[in-house]
Motif scaffolding. Structure first.
Motif, PDB file in Angstrom:
ATOM      1  N   ALA A 269       0.910  -1.257   0.088  1.00 13.62           N
ATOM      2  CA  ALA A 269      -0.056  -0.023   0.020  1.00 13.62           C
ATOM      3  C   ALA A 269       0.924   1.081  -0.102  1.00 13.62           C
ATOM      4  N   VAL A 270       0.770   2.009  -0.948  1.00 16.78           N
ATOM      5  CA  VAL A 270       1.562   3.302  -1.050  1.00 16.78           C
ATOM      6  C   VAL A 270       0.887   4.469  -1.123  1.00 16.78           C
ATOM      7  N   PHE A 271       1.488   5.682  -1.269  1.00 16.49           N
ATOM      8  CA  PHE A 271       0.767   6.797  -1.298  1.00 16.49           C
ATOM      9  C   PHE A 271       0.215   7.111  -2.881  1.00 16.49           C
ATOM     10  N   GLY A 272      -1.038   7.600  -3.006  1.00 20.81           N
ATOM     11  CA  GLY A 272      -1.548   7.825  -4.276  1.00 20.81           C
ATOM     12  C   GLY A 272      -0.771   8.889  -5.081  1.00 20.81           C
ATOM     13  N   ARG A 273      -0.238   9.798  -4.243  1.00 23.00           N
ATOM     14  CA  ARG A 273       0.651  10.882  -5.022  1.00 23.00           C
ATOM     15  C   ARG A 273       1.966  10.614  -4.844  1.00 23.00           C
ATOM     16  N   ASN A 274       2.998  11.371  -5.579  1.00 21.44           N
ATOM     17  CA  ASN A 274       4.287  11.283  -5.345  1.00 21.44           C
ATOM     18  C   ASN A 274       4.923  11.464  -3.946  1.00 21.44           C
ATOM     19  N   ASP A 275       5.666  10.681  -3.351  1.00 17.28           N
ATOM     20  CA  ASP A 275       6.404  11.080  -2.038  1.00 17.28           C
ATOM     21  C   ASP A 275       7.781  10.781  -2.422  1.00 17.28           C
ATOM     22  N   PRO A 276       8.667  11.751  -2.170  1.00 16.02           N
ATOM     23  CA  PRO A 276      10.160  11.484  -2.680  1.00 16.02           C
ATOM     24  C   PRO A 276      10.930  10.518  -1.578  1.00 16.02           C
ATOM     25  N   LEU A 277      10.352  10.428  -0.576  1.00 17.33           N
ATOM     26  CA  LEU A 277      10.775   9.410   0.441  1.00 17.33           C
ATOM     27  C   LEU A 277      10.311   7.914   0.515  1.00 17.33           C
ATOM     28  N   GLN A 278       9.071   7.811  -0.530  1.00 18.20           N
ATOM     29  CA  GLN A 278       8.827   6.370  -0.627  1.00 18.20           C
ATOM     30  C   GLN A 278       8.874   6.093  -2.157  1.00 18.20           C
ATOM     31  N   ASP A 279       9.782   5.501  -2.770  1.00 15.50           N
ATOM     32  CA  ASP A 279      10.306   5.518  -3.879  1.00 15.50           C
ATOM     33  C   ASP A 279      10.181   3.968  -4.344  1.00 15.50           C
ATOM     34  N   TRP A 280       8.728   3.774  -4.157  1.00 12.59           N
ATOM     35  CA  TRP A 280       8.075   2.089  -4.390  1.00 12.59           C
ATOM     36  C   TRP A 280       8.360   1.778  -5.895  1.00 12.59           C
ATOM     37  N   ARG A 281       8.227   2.619  -6.556  1.00 12.99           N
ATOM     38  CA  ARG A 281       8.562   2.042  -7.974  1.00 12.99           C
ATOM     39  C   ARG A 281      10.001   1.377  -8.143  1.00 12.99           C
ATOM     40  N   HIS A 282      11.017   1.502  -7.367  1.00 13.62           N
ATOM     41  CA  HIS A 282      12.360   0.737  -7.441  1.00 13.62           C
ATOM     42  C   HIS A 282      12.387  -0.075  -6.200  1.00 13.62           C
TER      43      HIS A 282
END
Length: 352
Positions: A269-282
């Motif tokens: 479960a991740v934020f719906g908008r970008n969070d620079p500290l939660q780089d879930w795409r990588h």
């Protein structure tokens, strides 16, 4: 797996609505015949009978997958050698048997760094908790003080070790059960991550001396370490370091789960908008991302740009609420936007 960000397109609309980041290209419709999967977040009830009825009701309601809250408030729902049990019965053993019988995909909802609610919630403090584990804000406050949600810090070596043992235990005991990571982030209410272990590791890694708050006296001036450039702890370097702490912990937990034999779906479960500290795409090994949208009006799914492309690896997270749009309407809208799979929060069964 790598997740792609969507291209900027209608940023002005996003800013006007106050809900989005840069907008994106038009969605790609799904190919005919693509099967839909619908997951539901469920907190296990106090009795085994009610849990079984809930899971059966979920299957009858059309859900294909269950995200069962399994490590929360610093306790586990299975007979763990690492964490104390949350309930008076082994909810995971029961859920695993029922899910297998009903044809449900079962995943443990793992509240990674959120271990302790505030005392006002009336929930006993987990024996796993130590005040020394708590993440700190740039003002030296814990998240309990700021938001009443007690987060531990991903840079603490004991936190990393304990969580790795838990995901490894899950993979070993229940290899068919998936791992669903949640709260794998810093608290959002302030600038967090200033744990002594993090500051020390940052210094060792970069050679830079990050300033830390020297005083919390009422009325006294408080430093903001992340914005200081003397003697060298700059914002970009500190942000990159903290982002790496979250990514590194994700990699460790997924790896320990897989190495122990876990073969279920790995999601987050991740934020719906970008969070620079939660780089879930990588995050290495992450197979499915479930961005939490929870929009009050279905129209916003069309108007507010998403920060991810349509596809089977992204399951938008939606919410059911009193007076809100029916589940079927929301699902049809997202399917039409090119998302065959969706995760649902707020569903409650109609039990006898």
């Amino acid at each position: 797996m790598r997740f792609s960000a969507r291209l900027p397109f209608i940023a002005a609309l996003s800013v006007a609505l106050g809900l989005g980041q840069p907008a994106s290209a038009q969605p790609t419709p799904m190919q005919p015949g693509v099967p839909h999967r619908t997951a539901v977040w469920i907190r296990p009830p106090d009795s085994p009978q009610e849990l079984e009825r809930t899971l059966v009701a979920a299957r009858q309601a059309g859900f294909t997958d269950v995200l069962l809250e399994g490590f929360y408030h610093g306790r586990a729902i299975w007979k763990s050698e690492v964490a104390p049990m949350k309930l008076g019965y082994d909810a995971l053993a029961l859920a695993s048997a029922v899910a297998g019988r009903e044809g449900l995909g079962l995943n443990i909802w793992f509240e990674t760094l959120y271990w302790r609610p505030d005392s006002s919630f009336g929930i006993p403090v987990t024996p796993l908790w130590k005040d020394s584990y708590a993440t700190l804000s740039s003002r030296g406050q814990t998240s309990l003080e700021v938001s009443k949600l007690g987060f531990v810090d991903p840079a603490d070596p004991q936190v990393q070790e304990l969580l790795g043992r838990l995901t490894g235990e899950l993979g070993r005991l229940y290899p068919q059960v998936g791992l669903h990571l949640d709260y794998l982030r810093y608290p959002r209410e302030a600038d967090f991550g200033y744990h002594p272990a993090a500051v020390s590791a940052f210094r060792a890694q970069t050679g830079l001396e990050l300033r830390v708050p020297e005083s919390r006296e009422p009325g006294g001036a408080l430093d903001d370490p992340g914005s200081r450039r003397e003697p060298g702890g700059t914002v970009p370097e500190w942000r990159t370091f903290r982002q790496a702490q979250i990514t590194g912990l994700a990699a460790r937990l997924i790896s320990s789960y897989r190495a122990a034999g876990g073969r279920g779906m790995v999601s987050a479960a991740v934020f719906g908008r970008n969070d620079p500290l939660q780089d879930w795409r990588h995050w290495p090994g992450l197979e499915v991302a479930m961005p939490m949208l929870y929009y009050p009006l279905p129209l916003l799914y069309r108007l507010v740009p998403f920060q991810f492309t349509p596809g089977e690896a992204v399951w938008p997270g939606i919410q059911l609420r009193a007076g809100g749009s029916p589940l079927a309407e929301q699902l049809a809208l997202l399917h039409g936007l090119g998302y065959p799979n969706v995760a649902v929060f707020g569903w409650t069964p109609d039990l006898p």
